[in-house]
Enzyme design. Structure first.
Site, PDB file in Angstrom:
ATOM      1  N   TYR A  46       0.878  -0.907  -0.361  1.00 43.59           N
ATOM      2  CA  TYR A  46      -0.304  -0.024  -0.056  1.00 43.59           C
ATOM      3  C   TYR A  46       0.658   1.312  -0.319  1.00 43.59           C
ATOM      4  CZ  TYR A  46      -3.080   3.515   1.073  1.00 43.59           C
ATOM      5  OH  TYR A  46      -4.578   4.683   0.787  1.00 43.59           O
ATOM      6  N   SER A 128      -4.061  13.680   6.481  1.00 46.44           N
ATOM      7  CA  SER A 128      -5.006  13.149   5.718  1.00 46.44           C
ATOM      8  C   SER A 128      -6.852  12.909   6.033  1.00 46.44           C
ATOM      9  CB  SER A 128      -4.547  12.143   5.395  1.00 46.44           C
ATOM     10  OG  SER A 128      -5.552  11.430   4.338  1.00 46.44           O
ATOM     11  N   TYR A 152      -9.970  15.725   1.468  1.00 45.51           N
ATOM     12  CA  TYR A 152     -10.366  14.913   0.430  1.00 45.51           C
ATOM     13  C   TYR A 152     -11.956  15.246   0.193  1.00 45.51           C
ATOM     14  CZ  TYR A 152      -6.611  11.377  -0.929  1.00 45.51           C
ATOM     15  OH  TYR A 152      -5.704  11.064  -1.408  1.00 45.51           O
ATOM     16  N   THR A 178      -7.043  18.289  -1.999  1.00 47.01           N
ATOM     17  CA  THR A 178      -6.068  17.612  -3.071  1.00 47.01           C
ATOM     18  C   THR A 178      -6.912  17.181  -4.504  1.00 47.01           C
ATOM     19  OG1 THR A 178      -5.053  16.483  -1.317  1.00 47.01           O
ATOM     20  CG2 THR A 178      -4.740  15.357  -3.579  1.00 47.01           C
ATOM     21  N   ARG A 187      -4.183   0.508  -9.107  1.00 46.63           N
ATOM     22  CA  ARG A 187      -2.691   0.010  -8.565  1.00 46.63           C
ATOM     23  C   ARG A 187      -2.206  -1.084  -8.330  1.00 46.63           C
ATOM     24  NH1 ARG A 187      -3.754   4.280  -3.370  1.00 46.63           N
ATOM     25  NH2 ARG A 187      -3.295   6.774  -5.336  1.00 46.63           N
ATOM     26  N   LYS A 281      -3.022  20.363  -3.653  1.00 48.06           N
ATOM     27  CA  LYS A 281      -2.201  19.743  -4.408  1.00 48.06           C
ATOM     28  C   LYS A 281      -2.580  19.134  -5.117  1.00 48.06           C
ATOM     29  CE  LYS A 281      -0.456  16.190  -1.715  1.00 48.06           C
ATOM     30  NZ  LYS A 281      -0.440  14.524  -1.800  1.00 48.06           N
ATOM     31  N   HIS A 305       1.117  12.825  -6.747  1.00 47.96           N
ATOM     32  CA  HIS A 305       0.771  12.051  -5.667  1.00 47.96           C
ATOM     33  C   HIS A 305       2.332  10.637  -5.354  1.00 47.96           C
ATOM     34  CE1 HIS A 305      -3.152  11.125  -3.142  1.00 47.96           C
ATOM     35  NE2 HIS A 305      -1.866  10.405  -3.098  1.00 47.96           N
TER      36      HIS A 305
HETATM   37  C1  FNR Z   1      -0.163   9.545  -0.215  1.00 48.09           C
HETATM   38  N1  FNR Z   1      -0.718  11.206  -0.666  1.00 48.09           N
HETATM   39  C2  FNR Z   1      -1.855  11.335  -0.204  1.00 48.09           C
HETATM   40  N2  FNR Z   1      -1.771  12.588  -0.609  1.00 48.09           N
HETATM   41  C3  FNR Z   1      -3.572  13.048  -0.085  1.00 48.09           C
HETATM   42  O1  FNR Z   1      -3.453  14.714  -0.528  1.00 48.09           O
HETATM   43  N3  FNR Z   1      -4.247  12.797   0.483  1.00 48.09           N
HETATM   44  C4  FNR Z   1      -4.136  11.180   0.809  1.00 48.09           C
HETATM   45  O2  FNR Z   1      -4.293  10.517   1.928  1.00 48.09           O
HETATM   46  C5  FNR Z   1      -2.418  10.404   0.846  1.00 48.09           C
HETATM   47  N4  FNR Z   1      -2.617   9.472   1.182  1.00 48.09           N
HETATM   48  C6  FNR Z   1      -1.293   8.716   0.359  1.00 48.09           C
HETATM   49  C7  FNR Z   1      -1.293   7.631   0.769  1.00 48.09           C
HETATM   50  C8  FNR Z   1       0.279   6.827   0.850  1.00 48.09           C
HETATM   51  C9  FNR Z   1       0.317   5.571   1.523  1.00 48.09           C
HETATM   52  C10 FNR Z   1       1.013   7.619   0.328  1.00 48.09           C
HETATM   53  C11 FNR Z   1       2.405   7.086  -0.053  1.00 48.09           C
HETATM   54  C12 FNR Z   1       0.796   9.276  -0.479  1.00 48.09           C
HETATM   55  C13 FNR Z   1       0.291  12.160  -1.252  1.00 48.09           C
HETATM   56  C14 FNR Z   1       1.882  12.298  -0.562  1.00 48.09           C
HETATM   57  O3  FNR Z   1       0.909  13.092   0.184  1.00 48.09           O
HETATM   58  C15 FNR Z   1       2.477  12.855  -1.146  1.00 48.09           C
HETATM   59  O4  FNR Z   1       1.995  13.467  -2.692  1.00 48.09           O
HETATM   60  C16 FNR Z   1       3.568  11.806  -1.843  1.00 48.09           C
HETATM   61  O5  FNR Z   1       3.370  10.435  -0.968  1.00 48.09           O
HETATM   62  C17 FNR Z   1       4.695  12.193  -2.208  1.00 48.09           C
HETATM   63  O6  FNR Z   1       6.211  11.033  -2.766  1.00 48.09           O
HETATM   64  P1  FNR Z   1       6.614  10.289  -1.606  1.00 48.09           P
HETATM   65  O7  FNR Z   1       7.477  11.502  -1.292  1.00 48.09           O
HETATM   66  O8  FNR Z   1       6.301   9.181  -1.562  1.00 48.09           O
HETATM   67  O9  FNR Z   1       7.705  10.144  -3.112  1.00 48.09           O
END
Ligand code: FNR
Length: 412
Positions: A46, A128, A152, A178, A187, A281, A305
């Protein structure tokens, strides 16, 4: 005499004299590899997973490698300061924790452990909507720590307004909306394990505890029996469900999760219900950055993301320079997607980001070491950044500029 900055490096080497080595890898790429064997397969997939072939996530990392730092010599870096204030947040070093939902799958401490670690390290969190703990409980754990709330945007406007009112009351100071996740992407890592935390009742605690959501459930119940949820039975460890019929609540969550009718005009609703800074975002084009500025947003996060939404998308770093050139003088430009170390931070800042957010590294830190694991990641990233800045000749953020970097490869 050098002014001591962050002492994590010293602390590690000193502990080594007593035969102690760090519990977790200090290279955050290595941390991700190590997490593969330490987290449950579902949790690892995940967090590590991304959209489709994984091409966007890989490209995020490659984009950093295409820029190279050109270190400068014999500048005075004895008393550096990398502090800044971004949309009201005081940053000792310019990074925040990106919103990462469903952290309860990584570790039982979930968002509470993250909030504690971040507050102890002085790093703001962005919580989040899909938190596995209700926002009020996370706020309590965060204490005096700085916190922003990520929305969200649900289809039910009463629930949206209620989330914003609750976030405000709980001390979240800025709102991050977001835009790139009105539905979840294809995925494969999750699909291959048929692992969808929301359908197991994890990551929907803000909904279950929400009065407007509960009202909508009650209205549904009085209108007749709910259709059976497509999910199996809810997880047994779910705290304080809002409804005895959790399956109906999960079904209702899936109905309202993402508003696919949303357009730029709807952002005025958020402005009417939130009096602090608002950041959108998921911006990857100059055109959308212009729309965000035109809609009165205070900032944007250039982000794909972490490669989790559109397979084959532009690397977030590749999108950054043109966006900064277009709107950087009018609104605050933040960046995420692919940051794994101090040099990545330096590059994104040199290309014009005011601050960056990190995602997966702290989620893996949490999964492997709970609150201590998150602290390890935050301290490692900070110390790595400070050392990279000093070794590159910079005593302040203001000295960074596009000329701090060159494109990789032979010069033309
Ligand atoms: C996320 N991201 C994300 N973004 C957001 O706006 N709300 C969310 O709930 C989530 N949930 C989420 C879960 C998981 C497991 C991941 C890995 C990512 C995206 C997150 O905010 C961010 O944009 C990315 O994780 C940035 O990239 P890196 O640092 O993981 O490479």
């Amino acid at each position: 005499m050098d002014q001591p900055l962050e002492t994590y490096q010293d602390e590690i080497y000193l502990a080594g004299l007593g035969g102690v080595t760090p519990d977790l890898p200090t290279d955050l790429n290595e941390l991700e590899r190590a997490a593969a064997g330490r987290l449950t397969p579902g949790a690892y997939a995940y967090i590590a997973g991304s959209a489709g072939s994984g091409d966007t996530a890989r490209e995020n990392r490659e984009a950093f490698r295409r820029w190279r730092i050109v270190p400068r010599m014999l500048t005075d870096v004895s008393s550096p300061s990398y502090a800044s204030t971004v949309l009201g947040a005081d940053l000792a070093v310019p990074f925040l924790l990106a919103p990462v939902g469903v952290l309860g799958v990584a570790h039982p401490g979930g968002e509470v452990a993250v909030a504690r670690a971040a507050a102890a390290c002085g790093v703001p969190i962005v919580l989040s909507t899909a938190s596995s703990t209700a926002m009020e409980e996370v706020a309590e754990a965060s204490g005096d720590g700085q916190r922003w709330f990520q929305l969200y945007w649900p289809q039910d406007r009463a629930v949206a307004a209620s989330f914003l009112a609750r976030a405000k009351a709980a001390g979240f100071t800025a709102l991050v909306i977001t835009l790139d996740t009105r539905m979840l992407a294809w995925r494969p890592r999750d699909l291959d394990q048929a692992f969808q935390p929301f359908l197991r009742g994890v990551g929907i605690q803000n909904y279950l505890t929400d009065p407007a959501f509960q009202e909508s459930l009650a209205a549904l119940a009085s209108a007749g029996p709910a259709a059976p949820a497509s999910a199996g039975p809810a997880s047994a460890d779910l705290a304080a469900p809002a409804s005895a019929d959790l399956a109906a609540a999960i079904l209702q969550f899936t109905r309202i999760f993402g508003d696919r009718t949303l357009t730029w005009d709807d952002l005025s609703f958020a402005r009417d219900h939130w009096d602090g800074p608002i950041v959108v975002k998921g911006i990857l084009s100059v055109a959308d950055a212009e729309r965000a500025a035109g809609a009165g947003m205070d900032g944007i996060i250039v982000s794909n993301h972490g490669g989790r939404q559109v397979d084959g998308a532009i690397a977030a770093l590749d999108a950054l320079p043109a966006i900064v050139a277009a709107v950087g003088s009018r609104i605050t430009v933040l960046f995420d997607s692919g940051i794994r170390g101090g040099s990545d931070m330096l590059k994104a800042l040199a290309l014009g980001a005011r601050a960056v957010l990190i995602g997966r590294p702290y989620a893996f830190g949490l999964g492997m070491g709970g609150e201590d694991g998150v602290r390890h990641v935050l301290r490692a990233l900070r110390n790595d950044f400070e050392l990279t800045m000093r070794l590159s000749g910079y005593a302040s953020l203001g000295e960074l500029c596009p000329q701090s970097l060159v494109r990789a490869g032979p010069s033309s």
